[in-house]
Motif scaffolding. Structure first.
Motif, mmCIF file in Angstrom:
data_model
loop_
_atom_site.group_PDB
_atom_site.id
_atom_site.type_symbol
_atom_site.label_atom_id
_atom_site.label_comp_id
_atom_site.label_asym_id
_atom_site.label_seq_id
_atom_site.Cartn_x
_atom_site.Cartn_y
_atom_site.Cartn_z
ATOM 1 N N GLY A 149 -34.317 76.002 51.632
ATOM 2 C CA GLY A 149 -34.984 74.797 50.900
ATOM 3 C C GLY A 149 -35.270 73.982 51.814
ATOM 4 O O GLY A 149 -35.714 74.311 53.129
ATOM 5 N N ALA A 150 -35.288 72.474 51.686
ATOM 6 C CA ALA A 150 -35.741 71.431 52.692
ATOM 7 C C ALA A 150 -34.558 70.897 53.395
ATOM 8 O O ALA A 150 -33.725 70.332 52.562
ATOM 9 C CB ALA A 150 -36.561 70.535 51.775
ATOM 10 N N VAL A 226 -33.129 69.020 42.292
ATOM 11 C CA VAL A 226 -33.539 69.449 43.783
ATOM 12 C C VAL A 226 -35.058 69.770 43.765
ATOM 13 O O VAL A 226 -35.906 69.433 44.430
ATOM 14 C CB VAL A 226 -33.084 70.646 43.842
ATOM 15 N N MET A 227 -35.508 70.384 42.480
ATOM 16 C CA MET A 227 -36.934 70.747 42.373
ATOM 17 C C MET A 227 -37.708 69.119 42.556
ATOM 18 O O MET A 227 -38.721 69.197 43.368
ATOM 19 C CB MET A 227 -37.292 71.312 41.070
ATOM 20 N N VAL A 228 -37.307 68.360 41.967
ATOM 21 C CA VAL A 228 -38.370 67.131 41.815
ATOM 22 C C VAL A 228 -38.118 66.127 43.203
ATOM 23 O O VAL A 228 -38.869 65.338 43.193
ATOM 24 C CB VAL A 228 -37.991 66.159 40.574
ATOM 25 N N CYS A 229 -37.006 66.317 43.843
ATOM 26 C CA CYS A 229 -36.676 65.329 44.853
ATOM 27 C C CYS A 229 -37.985 65.319 45.885
ATOM 28 O O CYS A 229 -38.372 66.564 46.447
ATOM 29 C CB CYS A 229 -35.636 65.619 45.668
ATOM 30 N N PRO A 230 -38.434 64.322 46.213
ATOM 31 C CA PRO A 230 -39.581 64.277 47.201
ATOM 32 C C PRO A 230 -39.426 64.264 48.689
ATOM 33 O O PRO A 230 -40.255 64.250 49.466
ATOM 34 C CB PRO A 230 -40.354 62.836 46.778
ATOM 35 N N THR A 231 -37.943 64.086 49.133
ATOM 36 C CA THR A 231 -37.419 64.154 50.294
ATOM 37 C C THR A 231 -36.939 65.323 50.851
ATOM 38 O O THR A 231 -36.608 65.541 51.979
ATOM 39 C CB THR A 231 -36.615 62.765 50.665
ATOM 40 N N GLY A 232 -36.150 66.198 49.937
ATOM 41 C CA GLY A 232 -35.247 67.137 50.298
ATOM 42 C C GLY A 232 -33.875 66.640 50.308
ATOM 43 O O GLY A 232 -32.920 67.422 50.651
ATOM 44 N N TYR A 255 -35.645 59.752 40.940
ATOM 45 C CA TYR A 255 -36.307 60.910 40.147
ATOM 46 C C TYR A 255 -35.402 62.021 39.738
ATOM 47 O O TYR A 255 -35.540 62.691 38.680
ATOM 48 C CB TYR A 255 -37.541 61.650 41.110
ATOM 49 N N GLN B 151 -41.903 71.843 52.143
ATOM 50 C CA GLN B 151 -41.144 72.269 51.149
ATOM 51 C C GLN B 151 -41.112 71.641 49.650
ATOM 52 O O GLN B 151 -41.175 72.065 48.701
ATOM 53 C CB GLN B 151 -39.659 72.380 51.353
ATOM 54 N N THR B 152 -40.993 70.436 49.738
ATOM 55 C CA THR B 152 -41.252 69.437 48.441
ATOM 56 C C THR B 152 -42.601 69.370 47.806
ATOM 57 O O THR B 152 -42.427 69.442 46.610
ATOM 58 C CB THR B 152 -40.814 67.921 48.779
ATOM 59 N N THR B 155 -42.273 71.914 44.767
ATOM 60 C CA THR B 155 -41.985 71.719 43.330
ATOM 61 C C THR B 155 -41.853 70.302 42.887
ATOM 62 O O THR B 155 -41.856 69.967 41.658
ATOM 63 C CB THR B 155 -40.375 72.188 43.290
ATOM 64 N N SER B 156 -41.823 69.395 43.917
ATOM 65 C CA SER B 156 -41.881 67.932 43.418
ATOM 66 C C SER B 156 -43.022 67.120 42.802
ATOM 67 O O SER B 156 -44.023 66.875 43.751
ATOM 68 C CB SER B 156 -41.067 67.044 44.663
ATOM 69 N N PRO B 157 -43.256 66.830 41.608
ATOM 70 C CA PRO B 157 -44.354 66.186 41.207
ATOM 71 C C PRO B 157 -44.546 64.707 41.949
ATOM 72 O O PRO B 157 -45.548 64.246 42.089
ATOM 73 C CB PRO B 157 -44.074 65.826 39.706
#
Lengths: 421, 448
Positions: A149-150, A226-232, A255, B151-152, B155-157
């Motif tokens: 992951g990030a 986890v998928m939508v988080c723009p920062t990890g 988000y 990474q983001t 998946t992240s819109p």
């Protein structure tokens, strides 16, 4: 037997250098890939049982990738014993597995399948994972490499882990006493009105007494947050699959909160100290990531499954809420370990129920793969919220957070009020 | 009115229509008292917003009326996100008008193309501002987003949004610079001295013969933008922030992309019309910005508003007829909220006015046409904020339906709009003194 060996050797001459060239381009073990491709040809030729093929390479996969894509045992799947005779990853075929007579036609079929087999498995290695996700009761897949992951020690959403923490929550035992909520609030120093576990009290149309459903973080395998988080910042921890927030990276965009279908996230709108909170213990887990306790101002919080405890051999398999539950309704542990507290509880209750125990996961059709298994019936769409036997007020807790989330008076209002006074 | 600095190096001999150019350059240079008043008003607006923002930074987002959805009955996204969507929508005006001129040879719109591009830059800056305003920890925005972007982005819109908006900003700014260089070079000597450093920067490496090449580059940039902006910005990553989330049935579904895009185009063109109208009046540019521009743009506003209304019909019918329970609940909530119908009513009025105008072209009235074209702007801000809020109030997890929720923006949240408007005003007020806000002669090649 000797026919087969000859045929195989002949095969190797033709495809092996080519397969090695492909596999060398990947980050993975070329020998292992070649062995698997070789045995895959045997499966294609009907010389090797498919189940045996799957189990043969498990140990080697675990060595190489540290993970195993098994479906969760807590759903009632039992794991077959590995054949003691077969040695993993050595490419040798146990005598019992090889038919003594192999027709010429089968050898030719294997020859034809060789190219496809090597390419296919090479590609799987390249991707690091098998594409499809196993359903409950599907044949067990082989493990694949885990996508990172990030951030440090994280794993991408959707990846199956060897150790996946989760809970079994026994709704037939929960009496809505809110002990779990109270314990969580003290353990994490939560701000007023912040309830990480929330216990729904509800009734179906036919009910006389309320039913209860403790809603904790579901620690989803395919966690939308986890998928939508723009920062990890919101991540799955590699060691145990817990879904956590890095308090030092989160930018507070919320988000995760809008993407979570369970509504488990609770934001830190103001200074925790001003709003009756403030956590003063150790925040950092073994990775050094700040994940524990009431979050700082402007950062997202949620039920964490007490992540520092799960790293401590003495406290592993406990959580504040679980310890506090006098009804034995909450059970935390590795859902992939048949001997973990949740799986033991599930097995015992299954036995008591004669194998006919109703279980469900919340909003399972949304595809989040939640890791809390509830024993009991899910609330129907006709369920109505009611007052439970205990209220949050009984515990000195605030249920309506908005009532205590008043911002300070702005200067112009203070001035006008001062003028009037 | 304002005076223009003239010098011996007047390049009038190279300009085909000196009177036209002089009219365009008239506002440049020394400020008039009206200009100073406008700057003062916008400055006060900006100052008011800044003190509200400082208040928010001091005390946290608790000074908004946002809250936690779920058991706490609040909404974590509200006016800031609604406004963000609105400003990105307005930012489409620039490229739509410019592309119409440059790619589709709709020369009638040429006089308002640069105004629209300037509006695009200011609106995009505001969209970025709203993202930062919305955050709990704005100071981390760069250090947290950049390191994990590879990474983001998978998946992240929201990561997609940040990237696409940045790309759109860079492309638009490049496009504007390319087209403005020729005008600056041409009017050298007539430009106010005070902005010389800016001109020097904009004209770095300028050569007299670059015009044809710059035109070709602008053409390709316009083509890239016309593909990027509608399909991947407002018809893409902005609606996908919502449309991909199955936990919120009011948001989930494929209609959001087209609906967002139609709303964006209607409001963007309405904003361009308003802007053109104001400049036309203030600088007496009746000859430069013909009534035909407004007639044409108002037709497009009407068309996009109509498409938006039609997509709302799709949403209501599919949501109310025989949808899954949670979807029905979300659609019912939408259909029973008065604000929603106010928004649709405003859009319907804009459509009706366009229809009337087409049936009775002789009854054209400029002020009225602009007034009706501005209605979608108001409507879309209302509708977008409502869309964000109601999506969160009717989740798939319907046990929460029993938790009452409500939301009205706080004074801090509303102050942000005063600030954003002031930023646009200040940007345009400065731009009009520094650069020609109408292209000097868009279509003609450099006269050698």
């Amino acid at each position: 037997m000797s026919d087969l060996r000859d045929g195989q050797d002949h095969l190797h001459e033709r495809w092996e250098p080519w397969a090695r060239a492909i596999l060398d381009e990947t980050d993975h073990d070329t020998d292992l890939g070649v062995d698997i491709a070789r045995d895959a040809q045997r499966v294609a030729a009907g010389q090797l049982d498919e189940d045996e093929f799957r189990w043969r390479y498990e140990a080697a996969y675990l060595d190489a990738f540290g993970v195993d894509e098994r479906p969760q045992l807590a759903d009632g799947l039992t794991r077959p014993d590995r054949d003691a005779d077969s040695t993993a990853g050595d490419g040798e075929v146990a005598a019992a597995d090889v038919p003594t007579v192999v027709s010429r036609r089968r050898v030719l079929a294997a020859l034809g399948g060789a190219a496809a087999g090597a390419l296919f498995f090479g590609e799987l290695f390249r991707q690091g994972a098998f594409a499809s996700t196993p359903g409950i009761g599907d044949p067990l897949p082989m493990a694949g490499a885990v996508r990172p992951g990030a951030g440090p020690g994280t794993v991408a959403p959707g990846e199956k882990l060897n150790v996946q923490y989760g809970m079994v929550i026994d709704l037939e035992r929960c009496d809505g006493c809110l002990d779990c909520v109270q314990a969580c609030v003290s353990e994490n120093g939560l701000s007023e009105g912040v309830l990480w576990p929330y216990v729904f009290a509800y009734q179906e149309p036919e009910d006389v007494d309320p039913r209860y459903l403790p809603r904790l973080c579901q620690n989803c395998t395919r966690a939308p947050c986890v998928m939508v988080c723009p920062t990890g910042a919101r991540h799955r921890r590699l060691a145990d699959g817990l879904v956590l927030t890095d308090y030092e990276v989160c930018i507070g965009c919320r988000y995760c909160q809008v993407a979570c279908p369970y509504g488990v996230n609770v934001f830190q709108w103001g200074d925790p100290e001003t709003y009756g909170g403030g956590f003063e213990g150790e925040r950092r887990d073994a990775r050094g990531v700040a994940v524990k306790g009431d979050p700082p101002k402007g950062v997202m919080g949620k039920c964490t499954f007490c992540p520092l405890r799960q790293e401590d051999p003495d406290q592993r398999g406990t959580a504040a809420c679980v310890d506090a539950c006098s009804m034995d309704a909450l059970h935390i542990g590795d859902l992939n370990d048949p001997d973990s507290p949740p799986n033991r509880h599930l097995a015992r209750r299954r036995e008591e129920a004669g194998g006919n125990l109703p279980t469900f996961r919340l909003l399972e059709d949304l595809g989040t793969e939640p890791n809390i298994i509830y024993i009991g019936q899910p609330p129907s769409s006709n369920a109505e919220l009611v007052e439970g036997s205990w209220t949050y007020e009984d515990w000195g807790l605030t249920e309506d957070r908005r009532a205590v989330l008043e911002g300070p008076e702005p200067w112009f209002r203070r001035m006008t009020q001062g003028g009037r006074a | 009115m304002t005076t223009t600095t003239s010098s011996a190096a007047d390049t009038a001999s190279q300009v085909p229509d000196d009177g036209r150019v002089a009219t365009i350059l008239r506002p440049l240079g020394r400020p008039s008292w009206r200009w100073l008043v406008a700057v003062a008003v916008a400055g006060v607006g900006l100052a008011w917003f800044l003190q509200a923002w400082v208040f928010q930074l001091q005390h946290g987002l608790v000074v908004t009326n946002l809250g936690d959805w779920g058991y706490a009955g609040g909404v974590p996204w509200g006016f800031y996100v609604g406004s963000f969507i609105w400003w990105v929508g307005i930012a489409h005006g620039g490229i739509i008008v410019s592309a119409a001129v440059r790619l589709f040879r709709m020369e009638a719109f040429a006089p308002v193309a640069r105004l629209a591009e300037l509006l695009t830059l200011a609106a995009l800056a505001n969209a970025g501002l709203y993202i930062v305003l919305h955050l709990g920890r704005p100071e981390r925005v760069v250090t947290s987003i950049l390191p994990n972007l590879p990474q983001t982005l998978q998946t992240s819109p929201l990561a997609w949004d940040v990237v696409v908006i940045t790309l759109y900003f860079v492309l638009t700014a490049t496009y504007l610079t390319l087209t403005i260089r020729a005008d600056l070079a041409r009017s050298a000597g007539r430009l106010p001295r005070v902005f010389r450093p800016i001109y020097r920067l904009l004209l770095v490496g300028h050569r007299p013969g670059e015009r044809p090449k710059a035109e070709r580059m602008a053409w390709w940039l316009a083509l890239g933008l016309i593909i990027l902006a509608p399909f991947f910005l407002h018809g893409g990553v902005i609606p996908w922030l919502f449309a991909l989330l199955p936990g919120q049935p009011g948001w989930f579904g494929p209609v959001q992309g087209p609906a967002f895009l139609a709303a964006a185009l209607a409001s963007a063109l309405g904003a361009v019309m308003l802007l053109a109208y104001v400049f036309r009046r203030v600088y007496r540019w009746e000859q430069l910005i013909d009534e035909q521009v407004f007639r044409g743009l108002s037709r497009w506003v009407g068309l996009f508003a109509l498409i938006f209304l039609w997509l709302q019909l799709q949403k209501l019918v599919t949501g109310l007829a025989m949808a899954p329970e949670a979807t029905t609940a979300a659609a019912t909530a939408m259909a029973t909220t008065p604000t929603y119908w106010v928004a649709l009513g405003l859009l319907a009025a804009a459509v009706a006015h366009t229809g009337y105008q087409m049936l009775a072209p002789a009854r054209f009235h400029l002020g009225r046409t602009v007034a009706f074209a501005v209605l979608p702007l108001v409507a879309i801000l209302l509708e977008k904020t409502l869309f964000v809020v109601e999506g969160l109030m009717y989740p798939a997890f319907d046990l929460y339906d029993g938790v009452p929720g409500s939301y009205t923006p706080s004074w801090v949240e509303l102050s942000s709009m005063v600030g954003a408007m002031s930023i646009v005003a200040l940007f345009l007020l400065i731009a009009v003194k520094a650069v020609p806000v109408i292209e000097l002669d868009h279509d003609q090649q450099e006269v050698a």
